[in-house]
Design an enzyme around this catalytic site. Structure first.
Site, PDB file in Angstrom:
ATOM      1  N   HIS A 154      52.621  24.841  14.721  1.00 23.70           N
ATOM      2  CA  HIS A 154      53.212  23.837  13.824  1.00 23.70           C
ATOM      3  C   HIS A 154      54.550  24.295  13.234  1.00 23.70           C
ATOM      4  O   HIS A 154      55.235  23.496  12.595  1.00 23.70           O
ATOM      5  CB  HIS A 154      52.260  23.514  12.679  1.00 23.70           C
ATOM      6  CG  HIS A 154      51.007  22.809  13.096  1.00 23.70           C
ATOM      7  ND1 HIS A 154      51.019  21.620  13.795  1.00 23.70           N
ATOM      8  CD2 HIS A 154      49.697  23.131  12.918  1.00 23.70           C
ATOM      9  CE1 HIS A 154      49.770  21.238  14.025  1.00 23.70           C
ATOM     10  NE2 HIS A 154      48.961  22.134  13.518  1.00 23.70           N
ATOM     11  N   ASP A 190      45.135  22.667  21.370  1.00 24.98           N
ATOM     12  CA  ASP A 190      44.605  22.626  20.016  1.00 24.98           C
ATOM     13  C   ASP A 190      44.263  21.172  19.669  1.00 24.98           C
ATOM     14  O   ASP A 190      44.816  20.239  20.261  1.00 24.98           O
ATOM     15  CB  ASP A 190      45.669  23.161  19.059  1.00 24.98           C
ATOM     16  CG  ASP A 190      45.179  23.380  17.642  1.00 24.98           C
ATOM     17  OD1 ASP A 190      44.809  24.514  17.318  1.00 24.98           O
ATOM     18  OD2 ASP A 190      45.178  22.402  16.859  1.00 24.98           O
ATOM     19  N   HIS A 192      45.144  19.622  17.053  1.00 24.12           N
ATOM     20  CA  HIS A 192      46.326  19.027  16.434  1.00 24.12           C
ATOM     21  C   HIS A 192      47.560  19.251  17.306  1.00 24.12           C
ATOM     22  O   HIS A 192      47.696  20.296  17.946  1.00 24.12           O
ATOM     23  CB  HIS A 192      46.558  19.634  15.045  1.00 24.12           C
ATOM     24  CG  HIS A 192      45.375  19.512  14.139  1.00 24.12           C
ATOM     25  ND1 HIS A 192      44.438  20.515  14.001  1.00 24.12           N
ATOM     26  CD2 HIS A 192      44.970  18.502  13.337  1.00 24.12           C
ATOM     27  CE1 HIS A 192      43.504  20.132  13.138  1.00 24.12           C
ATOM     28  NE2 HIS A 192      43.807  18.915  12.737  1.00 24.12           N
ATOM     29  N   ASP A 279      39.549  24.293  17.570  1.00 21.64           N
ATOM     30  CA  ASP A 279      39.201  23.241  16.611  1.00 21.64           C
ATOM     31  C   ASP A 279      38.887  21.917  17.298  1.00 21.64           C
ATOM     32  O   ASP A 279      38.659  20.905  16.629  1.00 21.64           O
ATOM     33  CB  ASP A 279      40.293  23.054  15.561  1.00 21.64           C
ATOM     34  CG  ASP A 279      41.690  22.946  16.130  1.00 21.64           C
ATOM     35  OD1 ASP A 279      41.850  23.036  17.363  1.00 21.64           O
ATOM     36  OD2 ASP A 279      42.638  22.771  15.348  1.00 21.64           O
TER      37      ASP A 279
END
Length: 336
Positions: A154, A190, A192, A279
């Protein structure tokens, strides 16, 4: 599979984050790395490749801010961790700002990524861990696993967010490209979207970025990762986003992997940097896919079937008790 980790990554210990309007304990805790380490065996130590590979990705003013932010926070009479509370919505003006609160807003995009006393050391050694795993693959290993913590995907060239400070996958991919290992592709799996990685490479035509992630219409980071984002300028056609709905199960996930594989292969990729987040697990407290522990080996095997030298960079995964087992299952999908 050879794996790498550095104890100094555990020095990053924020106390809390703002999540869904409430102060909660920091989800990206050091026990994540401890549990993964226990499950994958004894990792080899990271080596120090210095600042040059980090500076090849991140702006100098951002790095100076990150190194000094916690000290500036304390110098302003604050306690605990440095965290911003105001952000320039329309545009991020590049000003010489003095107050630490203003600089936190200038160099971040959320309130879930505090800067603690040990954050710089933890992030620095997380990046060095990624570079050490990369070096092992450049040296002839088919795959290597970097137990990176804090994660990185990120983080943009000049901003932090999403528990990320330095973009480990981008640093590794650029280093592989500079070493002549390319064409290099980054595959992000991931839950996200890897917004920072996309931002870093979307206007470049020399590194391909593909991401399979939760639909940003419903999930963080919201403002990046939509299917119509395919790269800009010289990078047109070198970004691939495959957003998936909440509740996605293994069959649909593997089909998305096959789609990503086809485009990564068509681009002529010879080296893969893999941003791996666990995740996607059904029991993850902040995510909403339906991938089970036994599915992770199938995901690993499907990526291994791409037949590319691969540096695996750890990203998210917050079901701490299950995390080590899920990572070990994923790595088991790669041949020894």
């Amino acid at each position: 599979m050879i794996s790498f980790f550095d104890e100094r990554q555990l020095s990053h210990t924020p106390l809390r984050e703002l999540h869904n309007g409430t102060w909660t304990p920091y989800a990206e805790c050091a026990d994540r790395a401890r549990n993964i380490r226990a499950a994958v065996g004894t990792p080899a130590p990271a080596r120090d490749f210095g600042m040059a590979p980090i500076e090849a990705i991140h702006d100098a003013d951002y790095l100076a801010f990150l190194k000094g932010a916690h000290a500036a926070w304390r110098a302003a009479g604050r306690e605990d961790d440095a965290i911003g509370y105001t952000w320039p919505v329309v545009r991020r003006r590049k000003l010489s700002l003095d107050r630490i609160d203003a600089r936190l807003g200038q160099y971040s995009f959320d309130a879930s990524t505090p800067i603690a006393e040990g954050t710089w050391d933890g992030a620095y050694w997380s990046a060095q861990t990624a570079l050490t795993a990369l070096d092992a693959v450049l040296g002839g290993a088919r795959t290597a696993f970097a137990l990176c913590r804090p994660p990185g995907h990120h983080a943009g060239a000049d901003y932090l967010g999403g528990y990320c400070y330095l973009n480990n996958a981008a640093i590794a991919a650029q280093h592989a490209h500079a070493a002549g290992a390319g064409p290099v592709a980054i595959l992000d799996v991931d839950y996200h979207h890897g917004n920072g990685t996309q931002d870093i490479f979307e206007a470049r035509g020399d590194i391909f970025f593909a991401s399979i992630h939760a639909d940003p219409v419903t999930d963080y980071p919201f403002y990046w990762g939509h299917a119509d984002e395919t790269g800009i300028g010289d990078g047109a056609g070198t970004t691939l986003n495959i957003p998936l709905p909440r509740g996605t199960r293994i069959d649909a996930y593997l089909a998305a992997l096959d789609s990503a594989h086809a485009q990564i292969s068509a681009w002529g990729t010879r080296f893969l940097v893999l941003s791996f987040g666990a995740d996607t697990f059904s029991g993850d407290p902040i995510s909403h896919f339906a991938i089970e522990t036994e599915d992770f080996s199938a995901i690993g095997a499907r990526i291994a079937a791409m037949g590319l030298p691969t540096a695996i960079i750890m990203e998210g995964g917050y079901a701490v008790g299950d995390l080590g087992g899920n990572v070990a299952r994923f790595l088991s999908g790669f041949p020894d």
